[in-house]
Design an enzyme around this catalytic site. Structure first.
Site, PDB file in Angstrom:
ATOM      1  N   ASP A 140      31.502  44.202  44.659  1.00 50.22           N
ATOM      2  CA  ASP A 140      30.343  43.864  43.837  1.00 50.22           C
ATOM      3  C   ASP A 140      29.276  43.102  44.612  1.00 50.22           C
ATOM      4  OD1 ASP A 140      30.179  44.967  41.379  1.00 50.22           O
ATOM      5  OD2 ASP A 140      30.450  43.113  40.256  1.00 50.22           O
ATOM      6  N   ASP A 442      38.758  41.433  29.583  1.00 48.34           N
ATOM      7  CA  ASP A 442      40.049  42.102  29.634  1.00 48.34           C
ATOM      8  C   ASP A 442      40.829  41.908  28.338  1.00 48.34           C
ATOM      9  OD1 ASP A 442      40.291  39.391  30.114  1.00 48.34           O
ATOM     10  OD2 ASP A 442      41.039  39.617  32.146  1.00 48.34           O
TER      11      ASP A 442
END
Length: 546
Positions: A140, A442
């Site tokens: 990222d 998540d």
């Protein structure tokens, strides 16, 4: 011929000591009720000293009792799982599904490239057909240093993977393996050679990372470095997709002549004017890109600091996904987060109670929550598929066919899937992929999957599946727990709150388990009151306890 006898690929057992614990919990509940009764019938009369403090204590104790009742959903029905890998291989040896492994990193300063590639090498070395294994690294930060380290790792893997298979070593993270051996084992000629190759690679990576500049020789040898320009930065760079090895290419082999797993580097596009949605955005970009390259029906995601410690984890997991009678409703298999930098008396960073007790209890009520690493998913469920008793999901698959287009054409075509604007006016981050808008994306993603009728499995093998590092100081732990507790509280007050979104969709015990974590942060109010107010009253000679 008669139908072959059904043999399960896994079994579920009740944890030992459940009856003893339930008797203990019942006696504790009686004690809690007696405390409530005492508080209620002994409230000081109006005008008496300590009346407000006493009522506050009663409120705190009501909260503590209520929260204790919630926690029993995590302890009341603990279950254990056991797999039968031999049966899996006997039945499906030539029909095992393709597996895509996602490794995520975000900052080369905090997550050194040498640590990242040790994790990548550990998952490339699974005991699994290499032509059915694909490893994707999501960077990222879009760092050329991380790409350089991965390029070095791809070369070293031609020696490392055969060494792992030939000598059946554990663990298969090179750094962890070399530090775990005794001095006598290090005298072996094969060991000395592979250790020399690793040290040479690690030294080159360390020198480049320290200098912060890629050598001109490397830039000339690999065209991938042309993707970086002088304007590229951590938060402002174009999509970069590089396929370093492709298992469909017959020339991609290790030193023993065996096909290498597919290895892909991805840095999704980042621009200051576009919000990137953190790890959830990175995972969704990986889902899209991988669907066009390998499209494995099973996805494993691991953080870059959680290397594989068990080379048979994929086979163990497939026992839960490929059982003919009991697998159809299982969406994901969660492994515990285990850490190698903790001690027996460690105070802050470990998750011993969660991993050793609570997730086993959630498993008995429909499955644990998704914790963001060390988790195997069905690709379909991550893409929003709802559970149906009539729909059968066939994971068995052959080796992927050869690509019609060359690698460079494929890379250029797929880079758009990782662009900033691709998700505009789509359901990505809402109905498809990991959920956006929450610090614990998540947990939220796992919750919505289970609310669609799916179940999950918590599997804690005898040899730990993954090992990583965790916070070991108070300040690090507070930052970590602050993010977790804030995220869980956001879920409680969102449209996905277990209190209403999960009502009627989740097993009641599992719903209460989610509420236990969602109400974690409000505990601070009662705790602070109970810790501070009685002491202040004692300064006036007033006791709020019997």
């Amino acid at each position: 011929m008669g139908k072959a006898k059904y043999e399960p690929l896994f079994e579920t057992k009740k944890a030992k000591g459940r009856i003893i614990y339930r008797l203990f919990a019942t006696s504790l509940l009686c004690g809690i009720i007696l405390i409530w009764t005492y508080r209620l019938y002994n409230i000081p009369k109006p005008g008496e000293n300590g009346r407000l403090g006493w009522i506050g204590m009663f409120g705190a104790e009501l909260w503590f009792g209520f929260y204790w009742l919630l926690t029993q959903s995590l302890r009341w029905n603990r279950t254990l799982r056991h797999t039968f890998r031999d049966r899996l291989l006997q039945r499906y040896e030539n029909e095992l599904p393709r597996v895509d492994v996602f490794v995520c990193t975000a900052d080369p300063a905090i997550e050194p490239p040498i640590m990242v590639i040790n994790t990548v090498l550990s998952v490339m070395s699974y005991n699994y057909p290499p032509e059915k294994l694909s490893v994707y690294l999501s960077d990222d930060a879009g760092s050329a240093l991380t790409f350089y380290a991965l390029l070095e790792a791809s070369r070293f893997s031609k020696h490392w993977l055969p060494y792992c298979k030939n000598f059946n070593i554990e663990p298969r993270s090179p750094a962890a393996y070399f530090t775990s051996l005794s001095a006598s084992a290090q005298s072996d000629a094969h060991f000395s050679e592979i250790k020399r190759l690793y040290d040479d690679m690690a030294n080159r990576i360390e020198v480049v990372c320290r200098a912060g500049v890629i050598p001109d020789k490397e830039k000339l040898e690999h065209t991938g470095f042309s993707k970086w320009d002088s304007y590229s930065s951590k938060g402002n760079h174009a999509s970069i997709l590089q396929i370093l090895s492709d298992s469909r290419d017959e020339e991609t082999k290790d030193v023993d002549g065996v096909i290498l797993p597919t290895l892909v580097y991805l840095a999704r596009e980042k621009r200051p004017q576009h919000f990137h949605n953190f790890k959830a955005g990175a995972m969704n970009a990986l889902i899209r890109v991988s669907s066009e390259i390998s499209n494995g029906p099973i996805i494993l995601n691991v953080d870059c600091d959680m290397y594989s410690n068990n080379s048979n984890s994929i086979q163990d997991t497939l026992c839960f996904f490929m059982d003919e009678e009991k697998s159809h409703e299982i969406a994901f298999v969660q492994f515990p987060q285990s850490f190698e930098n903790t001690t027996k008396n460690e105070l802050y960073g470990s998750l011993r109670v969660i991993d050793g007790v609570e997730f086993h209890g959630m498993d008995g009520n429909g499955g644990p929550l998704y914790t963001g690493t060390g988790c195997f998913h069905r690709r379909d469920t991550l893409c929003g598929r709802e559970f149906s008793k009539d729909a059968q999901i066939d994971l068995k698959s052959a080796r992927p066919g050869k690509m019609e287009e060359n690698v460079h054409e494929l890379e250029e075509r797929l880079e758009i899937l990782a662009s900033c604007t691709y998700e505009e006016n789509t359901q990505w981050g809402n109905e498809i992929g990991l959920k956006y808008g929450c610090p614990v994306e998540d947990v939220l993603t796992g919750l919505t999957i289970q609310c669609k009728g799916w179940k999950s499995v918590y599997y804690k093998p005898e040899r730990k599946g993954f090992l990583g590092v965790t916070a070991t100081t108070l300040d690090q732990t507070l930052v970590q727990h602050k993010r977790w507790s804030e995220g869980d509280l956001m879920i409680l007050f969102s449209k996905y709150s277990p209190a209403w979104y999960g009502l009627g969709k989740l097993n009641p015990g599992l719903l209460l388990g989610y509420l236990t974590y969602c109400l974690w942060s409000p505990n601070c109010v009662a705790t602070l009151y109970y810790s501070i107010v009685p002491s202040l009253y004692l300064l006036k000679g007033i006791s709020l306890f019997p």
